[in-house]
Design a protein around this motif. Structure first.
Motif, mmCIF file in Angstrom:
data_model
loop_
_atom_site.group_PDB
_atom_site.id
_atom_site.type_symbol
_atom_site.label_atom_id
_atom_site.label_comp_id
_atom_site.label_asym_id
_atom_site.label_seq_id
_atom_site.Cartn_x
_atom_site.Cartn_y
_atom_site.Cartn_z
ATOM 1 N N ALA A 55 -16.620 6.217 -18.239
ATOM 2 C CA ALA A 55 -15.589 6.411 -17.215
ATOM 3 C C ALA A 55 -15.123 7.858 -17.187
ATOM 4 O O ALA A 55 -14.860 8.420 -16.107
ATOM 5 C CB ALA A 55 -14.403 5.485 -17.496
ATOM 6 N N ALA A 56 -15.023 8.481 -18.365
ATOM 7 C CA ALA A 56 -14.573 9.875 -18.434
ATOM 8 C C ALA A 56 -15.575 10.806 -17.762
ATOM 9 O O ALA A 56 -15.191 11.740 -17.037
ATOM 10 C CB ALA A 56 -14.360 10.286 -19.891
ATOM 11 N N ILE A 57 -16.863 10.562 -17.962
ATOM 12 C CA ILE A 57 -17.887 11.412 -17.343
ATOM 13 C C ILE A 57 -17.855 11.261 -15.822
ATOM 14 O O ILE A 57 -17.893 12.250 -15.077
ATOM 15 C CB ILE A 57 -19.287 11.054 -17.899
ATOM 16 C CG1 ILE A 57 -19.407 11.494 -19.360
ATOM 17 C CG2 ILE A 57 -20.378 11.722 -17.066
ATOM 18 C CD1 ILE A 57 -20.701 11.091 -20.031
ATOM 19 N N ALA A 58 -17.748 10.020 -15.368
ATOM 20 C CA ALA A 58 -17.723 9.778 -13.914
ATOM 21 C C ALA A 58 -16.535 10.469 -13.255
ATOM 22 O O ALA A 58 -16.668 11.112 -12.205
ATOM 23 C CB ALA A 58 -17.690 8.275 -13.647
ATOM 24 N N MET A 100 -6.438 5.368 -17.740
ATOM 25 C CA MET A 100 -7.656 5.922 -17.147
ATOM 26 C C MET A 100 -7.732 5.587 -15.662
ATOM 27 O O MET A 100 -8.124 6.432 -14.832
ATOM 28 C CB MET A 100 -8.886 5.382 -17.891
ATOM 29 C CG MET A 100 -10.206 5.966 -17.408
ATOM 30 S SD MET A 100 -10.368 7.729 -17.719
ATOM 31 C CE MET A 100 -10.800 7.693 -19.456
ATOM 32 N N GLU A 101 -7.366 4.372 -15.305
ATOM 33 C CA GLU A 101 -7.370 3.971 -13.888
ATOM 34 C C GLU A 101 -6.373 4.812 -13.084
ATOM 35 O O GLU A 101 -6.645 5.191 -11.939
ATOM 36 C CB GLU A 101 -7.026 2.485 -13.759
ATOM 37 C CG GLU A 101 -8.125 1.557 -14.257
ATOM 38 C CD GLU A 101 -7.672 0.098 -14.299
ATOM 39 O OE1 GLU A 101 -6.552 -0.190 -13.805
ATOM 40 O OE2 GLU A 101 -8.417 -0.748 -14.835
ATOM 41 N N LEU A 145 -8.747 16.731 -21.195
ATOM 42 C CA LEU A 145 -8.545 15.402 -21.769
ATOM 43 C C LEU A 145 -9.827 14.576 -21.696
ATOM 44 O O LEU A 145 -10.232 13.937 -22.675
ATOM 45 C CB LEU A 145 -7.417 14.682 -21.034
ATOM 46 C CG LEU A 145 -7.241 13.190 -21.355
ATOM 47 C CD1 LEU A 145 -6.869 13.000 -22.814
ATOM 48 C CD2 LEU A 145 -6.198 12.559 -20.438
ATOM 49 N N LEU A 146 -10.470 14.583 -20.547
ATOM 50 C CA LEU A 146 -11.684 13.777 -20.374
ATOM 51 C C LEU A 146 -12.798 14.225 -21.313
ATOM 52 O O LEU A 146 -13.527 13.403 -21.873
ATOM 53 C CB LEU A 146 -12.149 13.857 -18.919
ATOM 54 C CG LEU A 146 -11.195 13.254 -17.873
ATOM 55 C CD1 LEU A 146 -11.713 13.505 -16.470
ATOM 56 C CD2 LEU A 146 -10.988 11.761 -18.114
ATOM 57 N N ILE A 147 -12.929 15.531 -21.501
ATOM 58 C CA ILE A 147 -13.968 16.044 -22.397
ATOM 59 C C ILE A 147 -13.671 15.634 -23.836
ATOM 60 O O ILE A 147 -14.578 15.270 -24.604
ATOM 61 C CB ILE A 147 -14.071 17.574 -22.261
ATOM 62 C CG1 ILE A 147 -14.640 17.926 -20.876
ATOM 63 C CG2 ILE A 147 -14.965 18.169 -23.350
ATOM 64 C CD1 ILE A 147 -14.520 19.385 -20.508
ATOM 65 N N ASP A 148 -12.400 15.651 -24.197
ATOM 66 C CA ASP A 148 -12.009 15.189 -25.532
ATOM 67 C C ASP A 148 -12.351 13.712 -25.713
ATOM 68 O O ASP A 148 -12.862 13.308 -26.765
ATOM 69 C CB ASP A 148 -10.508 15.417 -25.728
ATOM 70 C CG ASP A 148 -10.007 14.869 -27.054
ATOM 71 O OD1 ASP A 148 -10.447 15.379 -28.098
ATOM 72 O OD2 ASP A 148 -9.189 13.929 -27.040
ATOM 73 N N LEU A 149 -12.095 12.908 -24.685
ATOM 74 C CA LEU A 149 -12.417 11.480 -24.762
ATOM 75 C C LEU A 149 -13.914 11.242 -24.846
ATOM 76 O O LEU A 149 -14.373 10.354 -25.565
ATOM 77 C CB LEU A 149 -11.840 10.752 -23.544
ATOM 78 C CG LEU A 149 -10.311 10.659 -23.457
ATOM 79 C CD1 LEU A 149 -9.890 10.036 -22.133
ATOM 80 C CD2 LEU A 149 -9.757 9.866 -24.626
#
Length: 545
Positions: A282-285, A247-248, A268-272
């Motif tokens: 963190a995914a939303i940000a 993620m970083e 990927l972020l939406i899936d997470l």
């Protein structure tokens, strides 16, 4: 010359033909010439067993052993004797060999073509890395797709190593090993993973994190290596520390002035966000940062996220759309208007409010909403989406009552298309929509709906799926609540007729009678006091199953 080579490589690396090969065709290919694939004896045809009618048994043996003597006589034959083929069996054997030879030749041609393309990609990456780097995203996608074919997996490592070498970043060999693991196992299935594969991906993520910490990867390099990060974030077996590093690493590549693979990262972020609460914040940000530079035509992943069953994900995706500065763009995404219109009917007030603001900002007009897209959404797996689609259809009917007959016809057709093993979601969506539009239809539409609803043909109140039956019952009750007083002469005889039919003893009949009794009880509220029908209804309720 290089553009021509790249185009030829793309054509040769087309994986469609190879991936279409069945397991049987692959088995035939790996079986040596002259041997039938799947035969029990290598190189031999096994004929049908035939009883030898010419076995000679002595009279004494026949008298002593009876029928068993014949079997004993047959057992004296030499055990190593090869069975002979009949002429017909030999012809069948040769025909099968010819058939498998043709399969082998077809597979070999496709495999040779793909290997040639992989060889060109390898040569370009090793010989002109600067040129290869500019095309790295598309070239890596072609090579990864080939890894799903068992016919090529053993030949991929040199090509993957060449791709990694073209990334302009010094990376250890384990990154190429991880790419092979990722290409072979996506989508991730943790039950099928082994420790070696997980360790390779974990080591690759650490290497990518260390490289990105020194300097952000160029956009083409990130596109080629992104599958490793995605795999790690979707596989809990790699461990929390590795997932945090992945993620970083993605967060280090969010600058607005770089052509990152934003749609893929957003997906990927939406899936997470939906399935990994640990990473949601963190995914939303990160998603909101990426959306600030997103082209309006690439909002498809955000629109898909707007249909998530998780309210927090729907809201985050709307906030992402809000960040897209030039929304809706010169050519709005084909599903943008329908999705925003749908979410105005979301059960979550914050979601509904923000979608209303975005709808107004895009200057969309309700009259331009594609009703067919709302009908499609009635088949969605999320109940919240199906309910919102029904409510959205009701809003359209309120504005255009003349469309009621057409709408009811489309709903009935959608249900009938999904009977007999069709989509349960579609049938449920039809029921939810009927409940929503009850206040916006007339007796003309009710004449179509009620016979469809009160039917013993495994539909409506007798649907084989419990969830659909429940939704249909609610729709029927809502229709009677709204139209019962004005449609007594239509609905009451129909329900009585169903209840007067002889008991069929079938589960469909039992379900239909149960539902009809509930509807009849609700209808009774609209009967005047003293009406003889009230007594009939009470009698039905007393004797209801």
């Amino acid at each position: 010359c290089l553009p021509v080579l790249l185009e030829e490589a793309r054509e040769d690396c087309d994986s469609e033909e190879l991936l279409a090969m069945s397991e049987w065709e692959c088995e035939v290919y790996w079986t040596e010439e002259g041997v039938l694939a799947g035969s029990d004896k290598k190189g031999e045809y096994v004929p049908e067993e035939r009883e030898d009618a010419n076995q000679r048994v002595s009279k004494a043996d026949r008298k002593l052993y009876g029928d068993l003597a014949k079997e004993l006589g047959g057992a004296k034959k030499k055990g190593g004797e090869k069975p002979k083929m009949t002429k017909q069996e030999e012809e069948n054997f040769k025909a099968k060999l010819a058939e498998q030879k043709a399969i082998r030749a077809r597979v070999e041609a496709a495999r040779t073509k793909a290997l040639l393309g992989m060889g060109v990609v390898t040569a370009i990456c090793n010989g002109n890395r600067a040129a290869a780097h500019t095309e790295l995203s598309s070239l890596s996608a072609l090579v990864y797709s080939l890894a799903r074919s068992p016919l090529l997996r053993a030949d991929l490592p040199p090509c993957l190593s060449a791709l990694v070498a073209a990334t302009r970043t010094r990376l250890p060999p384990v990154v190429a090993e991880a790419l092979l693991t990722v290409a072979e196992t996506e989508p991730v299935s943790e039950e099928a993973l082994d420790g070696e594969s997980v360790n390779a991906v974990a080591a690759a993520v650490r290497a990518l994190h260390a490289a990105a910490s020194r300097q952000a990867l160029p956009a083409p390099s990130l596109s080629a290596l992104f599958p490793v990060l995605r795999w790690a974030l979707q596989c809990s077996e790699v461990g929390g520390d590795v997932q945090d590093r992945a993620m970083e690493t993605l967060a280090m590549h969010s600058a607005s002035d770089e052509p990152w693979p934003r749609p893929a990262i957003l997906a990927l972020l939406i899936d997470l966000m939906a399935r990994a609460p640990r990473h949601r914040k963190a995914a939303i940000a990160l998603a909101l940062k990426l959306c600030a530079a997103l082209d309006p035509i690439h909002v498809g992943e955000l629109l898909d996220g707007c249909l998530s069953p998780v309210a927090a994900v729907r809201l985050a995706c709307l906030q992402g759309l809000e960040k897209v500065g030039s929304l809706p763009g010169d050519e709005p995404h084909v599903y943008l208007q329908a999705t925003l219109f749908l979410l105005q009917h979301d059960a979550e007030k914050e979601v509904a409010a923000l979608s209303t603001e975005l709808y107004a900002r895009c200057s969309f007009q309700v009259e331009e909403v594609e009703a067919e897209q709302l009908t499609e959404l009635l088949m969605h797996s999320s109940e919240s989406v199906r309910k919102a689609a029904g409510e959205a259809m009701a809003t359209l009917l309120k504005l255009s009552p003349s469309a009621a007959q057409e709408t009811v016809g489309q709903l009935k057709a959608l249900y009938m298309e999904n009977k007999d093993g069709g989509s349960v979601f579609a049938r449920s969506g039809v029921a939810l929509a009927l409940c929503s539009i009850a206040e916006h239809i007339s007796k003309r539409e009710l004449i179509v709906i009620m016979p469809f609803l009160v039917s013993d043909k495994e539909q409506g109140l007798s649907d084989p799926e419990e969830t659909v039956r429940s939704d249909m019952t609610k729709a029927g009750l809502k229709l009677i609540e709204v139209h019962g007083a004005g449609s007594m002469e239509l609905v009451h005889p129909m329900l009585q007729n169903q209840l007067n039919k002889p008991d069929t003893g079938t589960w469909q009949g039992d379900l239909l009678r149960e539902g009809a009794v509930l509807l009849l009880a609700t209808l009774a509220k609209f009967l005047p006091k003293g009406d003889p029908k009230v007594g009939e209804v009470m009698e039905r309720l007393v004797h209801a199953p």
